[in-house]
Scaffold this motif. Structure first.
Motif, PDB file in Angstrom:
ATOM      1  N   GLY A 127       0.823  -1.206   0.000  1.00  0.00           N
ATOM      2  CA  GLY A 127       0.000   0.000   0.000  1.00  0.00           C
ATOM      3  C   GLY A 127       0.857   1.256   0.000  1.00  0.00           C
ATOM      4  N   HIS A 128       1.911   1.265   0.812  1.00  0.00           N
ATOM      5  CA  HIS A 128       2.790   2.442   0.832  1.00  0.00           C
ATOM      6  C   HIS A 128       3.348   2.710  -0.569  1.00  0.00           C
ATOM      7  CE1 HIS A 128       2.714   2.046   5.180  1.00  0.00           C
ATOM      8  NE2 HIS A 128       3.562   3.043   5.346  1.00  0.00           N
ATOM      9  N   SER A 129       3.917   1.653  -1.154  1.00  0.00           N
ATOM     10  CA  SER A 129       4.648   1.863  -2.410  1.00  0.00           C
ATOM     11  C   SER A 129       3.717   2.075  -3.595  1.00  0.00           C
ATOM     12  CB  SER A 129       5.563   0.666  -2.701  1.00  0.00           C
ATOM     13  OG  SER A 129       6.586   0.589  -1.735  1.00  0.00           O
ATOM     14  N   TYR A 130       2.618   1.303  -3.662  1.00  0.00           N
ATOM     15  CA  TYR A 130       1.875   1.324  -4.922  1.00  0.00           C
ATOM     16  C   TYR A 130       0.396   1.692  -4.812  1.00  0.00           C
ATOM     17  CZ  TYR A 130       6.293  -0.393  -6.571  1.00  0.00           C
ATOM     18  OH  TYR A 130       7.636  -0.490  -6.842  1.00  0.00           O
ATOM     19  N   ILE A 131      -0.100   1.976  -3.597  1.00  0.00           N
ATOM     20  CA  ILE A 131      -1.398   2.666  -3.525  1.00  0.00           C
ATOM     21  C   ILE A 131      -1.106   4.157  -3.388  1.00  0.00           C
ATOM     22  CG2 ILE A 131      -3.519   3.045  -2.192  1.00  0.00           C
ATOM     23  CD1 ILE A 131      -3.380   0.084  -1.328  1.00  0.00           C
ATOM     24  N   VAL A 132      -0.109   4.498  -2.574  1.00  0.00           N
ATOM     25  CA  VAL A 132       0.115   5.905  -2.269  1.00  0.00           C
ATOM     26  C   VAL A 132       1.230   6.501  -3.131  1.00  0.00           C
ATOM     27  CG1 VAL A 132       0.483   7.586  -0.416  1.00  0.00           C
ATOM     28  CG2 VAL A 132      -0.625   5.403   0.103  1.00  0.00           C
ATOM     29  N   TYR A 133       2.477   6.183  -2.783  1.00  0.00           N
ATOM     30  CA  TYR A 133       3.567   6.977  -3.348  1.00  0.00           C
ATOM     31  C   TYR A 133       3.848   6.707  -4.829  1.00  0.00           C
ATOM     32  CZ  TYR A 133       4.365   8.603   1.386  1.00  0.00           C
ATOM     33  OH  TYR A 133       4.207   9.180   2.617  1.00  0.00           O
ATOM     34  N   GLY A 134       3.947   5.433  -5.199  1.00  0.00           N
ATOM     35  CA  GLY A 134       4.372   5.112  -6.570  1.00  0.00           C
ATOM     36  C   GLY A 134       3.508   5.767  -7.639  1.00  0.00           C
ATOM     37  N   PRO A 135       2.184   5.492  -7.637  1.00  0.00           N
ATOM     38  CA  PRO A 135       1.357   6.064  -8.699  1.00  0.00           C
ATOM     39  C   PRO A 135       1.340   7.583  -8.676  1.00  0.00           C
ATOM     40  CG  PRO A 135       0.048   4.661  -7.201  1.00  0.00           C
ATOM     41  CD  PRO A 135       1.466   4.554  -6.777  1.00  0.00           C
ATOM     42  N   LEU A 136       1.380   8.184  -7.500  1.00  0.00           N
ATOM     43  CA  LEU A 136       1.335   9.648  -7.436  1.00  0.00           C
ATOM     44  C   LEU A 136       2.655  10.250  -7.920  1.00  0.00           C
ATOM     45  CD1 LEU A 136      -0.629  10.180  -4.084  1.00  0.00           C
ATOM     46  CD2 LEU A 136      -1.528  10.208  -6.418  1.00  0.00           C
ATOM     47  N   ILE A 137       3.762   9.639  -7.568  1.00  0.00           N
ATOM     48  CA  ILE A 137       5.047  10.140  -8.075  1.00  0.00           C
ATOM     49  C   ILE A 137       5.033  10.096  -9.609  1.00  0.00           C
ATOM     50  CG2 ILE A 137       7.526   9.571  -8.225  1.00  0.00           C
ATOM     51  CD1 ILE A 137       7.220   8.610  -5.224  1.00  0.00           C
ATOM     52  N   ALA A 138       4.397   9.063 -10.147  1.00  0.00           N
ATOM     53  CA  ALA A 138       4.342   8.913 -11.609  1.00  0.00           C
ATOM     54  C   ALA A 138       3.303   9.835 -12.255  1.00  0.00           C
ATOM     55  CB  ALA A 138       4.027   7.463 -11.952  1.00  0.00           C
ATOM     56  N   GLY A 139       2.514  10.531 -11.450  1.00  0.00           N
ATOM     57  CA  GLY A 139       1.468  11.395 -12.023  1.00  0.00           C
ATOM     58  C   GLY A 139       0.280  10.590 -12.524  1.00  0.00           C
ATOM     59  N   ALA A 140       0.129   9.383 -12.015  1.00  0.00           N
ATOM     60  CA  ALA A 140      -0.964   8.505 -12.433  1.00  0.00           C
ATOM     61  C   ALA A 140      -2.159   8.691 -11.495  1.00  0.00           C
ATOM     62  CB  ALA A 140      -0.479   7.062 -12.434  1.00  0.00           C
ATOM     63  N   THR A 141      -3.199   7.889 -11.718  1.00  0.00           N
ATOM     64  CA  THR A 141      -4.373   7.915 -10.848  1.00  0.00           C
ATOM     65  C   THR A 141      -4.378   6.621 -10.042  1.00  0.00           C
ATOM     66  OG1 THR A 141      -5.585   9.166 -12.501  1.00  0.00           O
ATOM     67  CG2 THR A 141      -6.898   8.037 -10.822  1.00  0.00           C
ATOM     68  N   THR A 142      -4.522   6.725  -8.736  1.00  0.00           N
ATOM     69  CA  THR A 142      -4.545   5.529  -7.893  1.00  0.00           C
ATOM     70  C   THR A 142      -5.968   5.262  -7.415  1.00  0.00           C
ATOM     71  OG1 THR A 142      -3.588   4.428  -5.966  1.00  0.00           O
ATOM     72  CG2 THR A 142      -3.927   6.793  -5.747  1.00  0.00           C
ATOM     73  N   VAL A 143      -6.343   3.989  -7.417  1.00  0.00           N
ATOM     74  CA  VAL A 143      -7.660   3.610  -6.899  1.00  0.00           C
ATOM     75  C   VAL A 143      -7.482   3.142  -5.452  1.00  0.00           C
ATOM     76  CG1 VAL A 143      -9.644   2.066  -7.146  1.00  0.00           C
ATOM     77  CG2 VAL A 143      -8.453   2.904  -9.180  1.00  0.00           C
ATOM     78  N   VAL A 144      -8.257   3.729  -4.567  1.00  0.00           N
ATOM     79  CA  VAL A 144      -8.252   3.327  -3.162  1.00  0.00           C
ATOM     80  C   VAL A 144      -9.552   2.551  -2.941  1.00  0.00           C
ATOM     81  CG1 VAL A 144      -8.295   4.181  -0.786  1.00  0.00           C
ATOM     82  CG2 VAL A 144      -6.880   5.324  -2.501  1.00  0.00           C
ATOM     83  N   PHE A 145      -9.426   1.270  -2.686  1.00  0.00           N
ATOM     84  CA  PHE A 145     -10.593   0.381  -2.656  1.00  0.00           C
ATOM     85  C   PHE A 145     -10.870  -0.056  -1.221  1.00  0.00           C
ATOM     86  CE2 PHE A 145     -12.009  -4.157  -2.881  1.00  0.00           C
ATOM     87  CZ  PHE A 145     -13.250  -3.953  -3.472  1.00  0.00           C
ATOM     88  N   GLU A 146     -12.061   0.237  -0.757  1.00  0.00           N
ATOM     89  CA  GLU A 146     -12.453  -0.185   0.594  1.00  0.00           C
ATOM     90  C   GLU A 146     -13.483  -1.301   0.447  1.00  0.00           C
ATOM     91  OE1 GLU A 146     -14.668   2.669   2.965  1.00  0.00           O
ATOM     92  OE2 GLU A 146     -13.698   1.955   4.797  1.00  0.00           O
ATOM     93  N   GLY A 147     -12.988  -2.505   0.374  1.00  0.00           N
ATOM     94  CA  GLY A 147     -13.887  -3.644   0.188  1.00  0.00           C
ATOM     95  C   GLY A 147     -13.073  -4.920   0.192  1.00  0.00           C
TER      96      GLY A 147
END
Ligand code: COA
Ligand code: AMP
Length: 630
Positions: free
Chosen positions: A286-306
């Protein structure tokens, strides 16, 4: 460029390779070089000045992309979807950072975050990064005691929490758990910031608790504070062999460079594309690829609560991919096993337009070939296993989609990534021949983004990772590398087990069982579980003269583990035995018992003290439903 060219380019000149990768990061002052031979295992970009939040948020707004979607929150738990652009995210984060700075919290101060899968969890992490505060996110499935242990180790000045998390069928009241943890801990935070969710509004402690919404609305936004490249970005606790978790430290610059490199090269995600990682911000994934990775890349991250199933059905994953046009999707094999169990033929897959999806990534535990095949046949995209750890922060072995896929060998996470010189060693530390099982180690130095040490525990860092094989980092995993260099991860070499992709310490659970007044001795082993990969099983020897019904004692220890470690331990089964099998030197034969529980044929090890005990164990395990063989 092919994978082989890429790996060879790194090997030929690691310094040049990583300096070039560092160009993807915005520096306040660029580093003079990549590798610094300092600290217990080396450091990266130590003299650069940089800010993580600037790189993840502000620079995209400054470049004119403020209207681009940064975060999509999709919550089947609350039947809602919400979206944040980069500009909105920047505003929220800058204000929350303002709340912290107004309380005197700044660079180097620790902040614990205890939140479910809501956008505010990302904002809390980024707000810390903005001001150089060091966050430590604690997974919501941990109980108050585990939070207390982390409070005492990290000594945070602030805790940021939500009033509750939502699990199927129940509300998990995070705030009261936080209050209990603070009461138990010796260290007391000065302030807590509580995000009130409508599903459960928490009572506030006057003078200590701040209401998130009110505080953020009243706060002045603050700017990003540049920090040294080797300033800790965060601490993330992970299970070791004892109940005392290890505080993995992540340095700022190496983290940025590793994520800026891995998002396009491994996951093939670029600016404006949608990346979805169905994990939790409480884990490294979650740290690397929900939060920081996609945002550093300027991408859109999906945060899924389910959950993969039951929220509302086994089609949820495919619905989210279709609704948000996800390009790369990443989850744990256990989640796909759960989907497959509920929808064996994959009928629900066909109900959604998955044309946006280019690949599915799996990690957290070994991706079993059956699961990979099932997913490949239904999704009709590459299903890519990759292997890494909390300690490394990004993949050690993977199949780099963004570079060009190598042929997939099911059961293998493919090939070492640049920066990782993976070696298989025998007990004496000598490399073994291809195809031979051994301990998997990585030649030092580790690449950027990996742990430089453990928080306040440099000796433990050396003992746990560096001392056993001088010149190498010991991964704790065993396996082999085949003739073509593919890595195969087969088992752990320590007492860590992997339950539903979650890493758990059997030693930590044993500490809880041993605290029961009727228990004289105990062992916790990981047994094969069709859904979760492994499940913990407790074996208890009672003190002489204990007359309590064993069923009552086993029920009590199950409750104790849930109360003390948390529901995430998934500790549901224990049985009482007269004796535990041991070697003549007194070591409990846990692996032998695990094989018996798994239904394997077991020959008594030569070192066993009394082979007759194995039959007693067989009888006890058969009694609680394990497929024991005579
Ligand atoms: N807060 C509070 N409790 C939590 C929690 C959280 N954030 N996450 C999980 N729990 C609880 C669950 O409710 C469950 O409680 P229960 O014993 O009352 O049922 C318990 O912890 C075990 O959770 P988990 O191991 O996640 O299993 P699950 O029963 O919730 O089902 C599966 C999850 C089996 C469907 C599994 O496939 C899955 O998706 N696991 C998560 C995989 C993952 O994200 N791994 C991270 C590495 S990438
Ligand atoms: P964690 O630190 O929680 O990410 O857990 C890391 C551990 O999970 C590794 O050391 C492995 O034991 C296991 N693991 C993670 N990914 C894989 C994988 N792809 N294949 C096999 N084991 C894995």
């Amino acid at each position: 460029m092919s994978y082989q060219d890429l790996y060879a380019r790194w090997k030929a000149d690691p310094e040049a390779f990583w300096m070039q990768a560092a160009d993807a990061v915005d520096w306040t002052a660029p580093p003079s070089r990549a590798f610094f031979d300092q600290g217990p295992a080396g450091e990266w970009f130590a003299d650069g000045m940089v800010n993580t939040c600037w790189n993840a948020v502000d620079r995209h707004v400054a470049a004119g992309h403020g209207d681009r979607l940064a975060v999509i929150h999709d919550s089947p738990m609350t039947h809602s979807v919400s979206r944040l652009t980069y500009a909105q995210l920047q505003d929220q984060v800058a204000r929350l950072a303002g709340v912290l700075t107004a309380r005197g919290i700044g660079k180097g101060d620790r902040v614990i975050i205890y939140m479910p899968m809501i956008p505010e969890a990302l904002q809390a992490m980024l707000a810390c990064a903005r001001i150089g505060a060091i966050h430590s996110v604690v997974f919501g499935g941990f109980a108050a005691h585990e939070l207390a242990v982390r409070i005492d180790d990290a000594r945070p000045r602030a805790i940021i929490a939500a009033s509750c998390g939502l699990e199927p069928g129940r509300v998990v009241p995070y705030k009261p758990l936080m209050d209990r943890a603070i009461a138990e801990a010796a260290h007391k935070p000065e302030v807590t910031i509580v995000f009130q969710r409508p599903d459960c509004v928490a009572e506030m402690v006057a003078g200590r608790d701040l209401d998130w919404t009110e505080a953020v609305a009243a706060a002045d936004p603050v700017d990003c504070v540049p920090v040294e490249g080797n300033h800790p970005a965060y601490i993330l606790y992970t299970s070791g062999t004892t109940g005392q978790p290890k505080g993995v430290v992540r340095h700022t610059a190496g983290h940025l460079v590793a994520l800026a490199w891995s998002v396009p090269h491994i996951y093939d995600i670029g600016p404006g594309e949608v990346f979805w990682v169905a994990s939790d911000v409480g884990w490294v994934v979650g740290h690397s690829y929900i939060v920081y990775g996609p945002l550093i890349a300027g991408a859109t991250t999906v945060v899924f609560e389910g959950k993969p199933v039951g929220t509302p059905d086994a089609g949820t994953f495919w619905r989210v991919v279709a609704d948000h046009k996800v390009k790369s999707f990443f989850t744990a094999p256990t989640a796909i096993r759960a989907v497959k169990r509920d929808d064996p033929e994959g009928k629900l897959v066909g109900q959604y337009d998955l044309s946006s999806l280019k690949a599915m990534f799996l990690a957290g535990e070994r991706a079993d070939p059956d699961t990979v095949t099932w997913a490949e046949e239904r999704l009709k995209v590459p299903v890519i296993d990759h292997w890494w750890q909390t300690e490394t922060g990004w993949a050690i072995a993977a199949n780099p989609l963004g570079v060009g896929l190598m042929p997939i060998r099911k059961g293998s996470p493919t090939l070492p990534m640049p920066g990782y010189d993976v070696q298989v060693l025998d007990e004496g530390g000598h490399p073994v021949a291809p195809g031979t099982l051994g301990a998997i180690a990585i030649r030092l130095p580790l690449p950027p983004g990996t742990l430089p040490t453990l928080w306040n525990a440099e000796d433990r860092f050396r003992r746990a990772y560096l001392d056993h094989f001088p010149g190498f980092y010991e991964t704790g995993d065993a396996g082999y590398v085949d003739e073509d260099g593919y890595v195969w991860i087969m088992a752990r070499t320590d007492d860590v087990i992997n339950v539903a992709g979650h890493r758990l310490s059997t030693g930590g659970m044993e500490e809880v069982l041993a605290a029961h007044p009727a228990v004289a001795e105990c062992a916790v082993i990981g047994v094969v579980d069709a859904l979760k990969g492994q499940a913990p099983l407790g074996l208890l020897c009672l003190k002489k003269g204990v007359e309590t019904d064993p069923a009552q004692i086993t029920a009590e220890v199950v409750r104790m583990v849930r109360d003390r470690i948390g529901p995430v331990a998934a500790f549901k089964t224990a049985c009482v035995v007269d004796r535990l099998p041991k070697t003549r030197s007194g070591k409990i034969l846990r692996a032998t018992m695990a094989k018996i529980a798994d239904g394997c044929e077991v020959v008594a090890p030569a070192t066993i003290d009394d082979p007759a005990i194995l039959d007693e164990i067989r009888a006890a395990l058969a009694g609680v439903g394990y497929p024991v063989r005579a």
